[in-house]
Write an enzyme that holds these catalytic residues in place. Sequence first.
Site, short mmCIF file in Angstrom:
data_model
loop_
_atom_site.label_atom_id
_atom_site.label_comp_id
_atom_site.label_asym_id
_atom_site.label_seq_id
_atom_site.Cartn_x
_atom_site.Cartn_y
_atom_site.Cartn_z
N ARG A 120 -17.62 4.33 19.01
CA ARG A 120 -16.85 5.23 18.14
C ARG A 120 -17.49 6.62 18.01
O ARG A 120 -17.28 7.30 17.01
CB ARG A 120 -16.73 4.62 16.72
CG ARG A 120 -15.65 3.56 16.61
CD ARG A 120 -14.26 4.14 16.67
NE ARG A 120 -13.23 3.12 16.45
CZ ARG A 120 -12.04 3.13 17.02
NH1 ARG A 120 -11.76 4.12 17.86
NH2 ARG A 120 -11.15 2.20 16.79
N CYS A 174 0.06 0.37 12.14
CA CYS A 174 1.10 1.33 12.50
C CYS A 174 1.09 1.64 13.99
O CYS A 174 2.04 1.36 14.71
CB CYS A 174 0.89 2.61 11.73
SG CYS A 174 0.66 2.33 10.00
N GLY A 184 -6.36 0.55 16.17
CA GLY A 184 -6.01 -0.53 15.25
C GLY A 184 -5.09 -0.05 14.15
O GLY A 184 -4.44 0.98 14.28
N ARG A 219 0.73 10.02 18.66
CA ARG A 219 -0.70 9.84 18.41
C ARG A 219 -1.27 8.78 19.35
O ARG A 219 -2.32 8.95 19.96
CB ARG A 219 -0.90 9.46 16.96
CG ARG A 219 -2.33 9.49 16.46
CD ARG A 219 -2.32 9.62 14.96
NE ARG A 219 -3.62 9.43 14.33
CZ ARG A 219 -4.55 10.36 14.24
NH1 ARG A 219 -4.36 11.53 14.79
NH2 ARG A 219 -5.69 10.12 13.63
N ASN A 243 3.90 8.51 15.38
CA ASN A 243 2.81 7.58 15.68
C ASN A 243 2.69 7.31 17.17
O ASN A 243 1.60 7.08 17.68
CB ASN A 243 3.01 6.28 14.90
CG ASN A 243 2.58 6.44 13.44
OD1 ASN A 243 1.91 7.41 13.09
ND2 ASN A 243 2.98 5.52 12.59
N LYS A 296 -10.78 1.39 11.16
CA LYS A 296 -11.20 2.79 11.19
C LYS A 296 -12.25 3.02 10.12
O LYS A 296 -12.43 2.19 9.21
CB LYS A 296 -10.04 3.75 11.02
CG LYS A 296 -9.35 3.73 9.69
CD LYS A 296 -8.10 4.60 9.81
CE LYS A 296 -7.99 5.60 8.73
NZ LYS A 296 -6.78 6.41 8.79
N LYS A 325 9.85 9.23 12.68
CA LYS A 325 8.66 8.50 12.21
C LYS A 325 7.97 7.81 13.39
O LYS A 325 6.74 7.87 13.56
CB LYS A 325 9.07 7.46 11.16
CG LYS A 325 7.97 6.48 10.79
CD LYS A 325 6.82 7.18 10.09
CE LYS A 325 5.65 6.23 9.86
NZ LYS A 325 4.51 6.87 9.19
N TYR A 330 0.83 -1.22 0.00
CA TYR A 330 0.00 0.00 0.00
C TYR A 330 0.85 1.26 0.00
O TYR A 330 0.36 2.33 -0.27
CB TYR A 330 -1.00 -0.06 1.16
CG TYR A 330 -0.68 0.71 2.39
CD1 TYR A 330 0.11 0.15 3.38
CD2 TYR A 330 -1.14 2.01 2.58
CE1 TYR A 330 0.42 0.87 4.51
CE2 TYR A 330 -0.84 2.73 3.71
CZ TYR A 330 -0.05 2.16 4.69
OH TYR A 330 0.26 2.88 5.82
N ILE A 331 2.18 1.10 0.24
CA ILE A 331 3.09 2.26 0.09
C ILE A 331 3.90 2.13 -1.19
O ILE A 331 4.02 3.06 -1.99
CB ILE A 331 4.03 2.36 1.30
CG1 ILE A 331 3.23 2.73 2.55
CG2 ILE A 331 5.13 3.40 1.06
CD1 ILE A 331 2.56 4.10 2.48
N1 SAJ Z 1 -8.05 6.55 16.64
C1 SAJ Z 1 -8.69 6.85 17.85
N2 SAJ Z 1 -8.77 8.15 18.25
C2 SAJ Z 1 -8.24 9.16 17.50
C3 SAJ Z 1 -7.60 8.83 16.27
C4 SAJ Z 1 -7.52 7.52 15.87
O1 SAJ Z 1 -9.18 5.96 18.56
O2 SAJ Z 1 -8.37 10.31 17.91
C5 SAJ Z 1 -7.92 5.15 16.24
C6 SAJ Z 1 -8.53 4.86 14.87
O3 SAJ Z 1 -9.88 4.51 15.00
C7 SAJ Z 1 -7.69 3.68 14.40
C8 SAJ Z 1 -6.32 3.95 15.00
O4 SAJ Z 1 -6.53 4.87 16.09
O5 SAJ Z 1 -8.19 2.48 14.94
C9 SAJ Z 1 -5.28 4.53 14.03
O6 SAJ Z 1 -5.89 5.59 13.40
P1 SAJ Z 1 -5.04 6.66 12.53
O7 SAJ Z 1 -5.98 7.75 12.14
O8 SAJ Z 1 -3.81 7.04 13.23
O9 SAJ Z 1 -4.71 5.89 11.19
P2 SAJ Z 1 -3.47 5.12 10.56
O10 SAJ Z 1 -2.87 4.19 11.55
O11 SAJ Z 1 -4.00 4.58 9.28
O12 SAJ Z 1 -2.37 6.26 10.13
C10 SAJ Z 1 -1.33 6.66 10.95
C11 SAJ Z 1 -1.07 8.12 10.59
N3 SAJ Z 1 -0.11 8.67 11.51
C12 SAJ Z 1 -0.41 9.83 12.13
O13 SAJ Z 1 -1.48 10.40 11.95
C13 SAJ Z 1 0.63 10.37 13.05
C14 SAJ Z 1 -0.51 8.20 9.18
O14 SAJ Z 1 -0.14 9.55 8.88
C15 SAJ Z 1 0.71 7.32 9.05
O15 SAJ Z 1 1.29 7.41 7.75
C16 SAJ Z 1 0.31 5.89 9.34
O16 SAJ Z 1 -0.20 5.82 10.70
C17 SAJ Z 1 1.54 5.03 9.18
O17 SAJ Z 1 1.59 4.36 8.12
O18 SAJ Z 1 2.44 5.13 10.00
#
Ligand code: SAJ
Length: 427
Positions: A407, A267, A264, A220, A217, A328, A213, A18-19
């Site tokens: 959610r 990452c 989930g 977050r 994450n 998500k 990197k 996917y990348i």
């Molecule tokens: N989630 C929450 N609360 C929030 C945000 C997200 O519970 O406030 C949950 C989502 O439902 C999901 C999980 O966290 O289950 C991850 O969600 P995500 O929006 O972080 O999505 P990813 O994992 O697809 O993308 C992240 C992103 N990283 C950041 O936003 C810092 C993306 O930019 C990265 O490229 C990606 O990880 C990666 O590939 O590392």
Amino acid sequence: MLGESMEFREIAVIGLGYIGLPTAIMFANSGLKVIGYEIREEVVEKINAGRAHISEPEINTLLKRAVESGNLRATSNPEDIKGKDAYIICVQTPLKSDGSPDLSYLESAVDTVAGAMEKGALIVIESTVPPMTTLRMAERIKRATGMKAGRDFYMVHAPERVMPGRIFKELVYNSRIFGGITPDGAELAEKLYRAFVKGRTFKTSSTVSEVVKLMENTFRDVNIALANEFAFLAHQYGINVFEAIELANTHPRVRIHTPGIGVGGHCLPKDPHLLLWPAREDFGLIRLAREINDSMPLFTKDLLFSALRELNIPPGEAVIAVLGLAYKGDSDDTRNSPALAFVDAIKDDVGEVRTYDPFVGGTAGTLEEALEGADAAVIATDHSAFREINWDEAGKLMRARILVDGRHVVERPPRGFLFKGIGRGDL
Ligand code: SAJ
């Protein structure tokens, strides 16, 4: 030293996932000759036929253009990637069952490149890796070929930051970091990616890039855990955590994340472990955040069981409709999905579990089928479609009317329902 006026003509992208595939497409549609190396034969065939094996908006149009222009070809034959100007490695770095990183895909990709590269090549690792891995991979190449990074070839870590569903826009407009084992490597990588990157670009060392990197994450994940802990407190204080978060976020320097059934994807659940793995010691916050996020499916189970108790429904006889399986909203990706963890957590303690997900499928083919005769509906993914559900109509299908929102999809409890929501201490 290597030639300074290096012009990139032909590059190889190792790993068309996917990348890797979108990256290969962007380079090809920017005019470079790209050979995509992929070990999965069926993927190679699909790509050469102009059909993508991953779902991403615009990908089939952009892939067809790349293939029909003759600039992109996929192969599983290592002979086809010999002597390229640059090699871009985009392979997965999952965790083993003991929580340690599985770098076998990366090592295998590096070995393939070592067998194909010539002096002066640029090697870019896009994969998310534990700190100091790029240095270790350079050593691996030196042992295999005698070539030294910085003298005989360039080695760079250049992490991606794209969000599935917006990959092509973010590949172009997101800022990008190039971490070189030597500065000239970072320079060259930046020059190569300028073929399509319009965002700001930054150069640093390979280890700083790897840590950056993982910090993104981990930041977050920890902030989501903080939001989840605020949700626990909201239940103790009898308030709506989402109202409180919205008000707190009116502060110019506060950005509280969204509580939910869990974290989930491939990452966030993994990257904090990669960040800590080579560390001699850590201080607990990052690990605790992972534990809090991983506890959210069980917290959601407690909400469901408290509702069953309030209606005197024996759990062993209850029929539960779980709405959403993806990790998500509006995604079909179920990797490390908390919805699946939730199904696992309840399946042995209730009468029947039905699952429905418009993107993933499930035991029920339609929402109606999932809700028919059910005692409770549990929203486990924030698919947009679930915000449109008419609960008056849905309730008529159900045997009892329990709705658990994992959610923050439902703002106001629907009439006639016993409603429980994560963070909804006000109800
Ligand atoms: N989630 C929450 N609360 C929030 C945000 C997200 O519970 O406030 C949950 C989502 O439902 C999901 C999980 O966290 O289950 C991850 O969600 P995500 O929006 O972080 O999505 P990813 O994992 O697809 O993308 C992240 C992103 N990283 C950041 O936003 C810092 C993306 O930019 C990265 O490229 C990606 O990880 C990666 O590939 O590392």
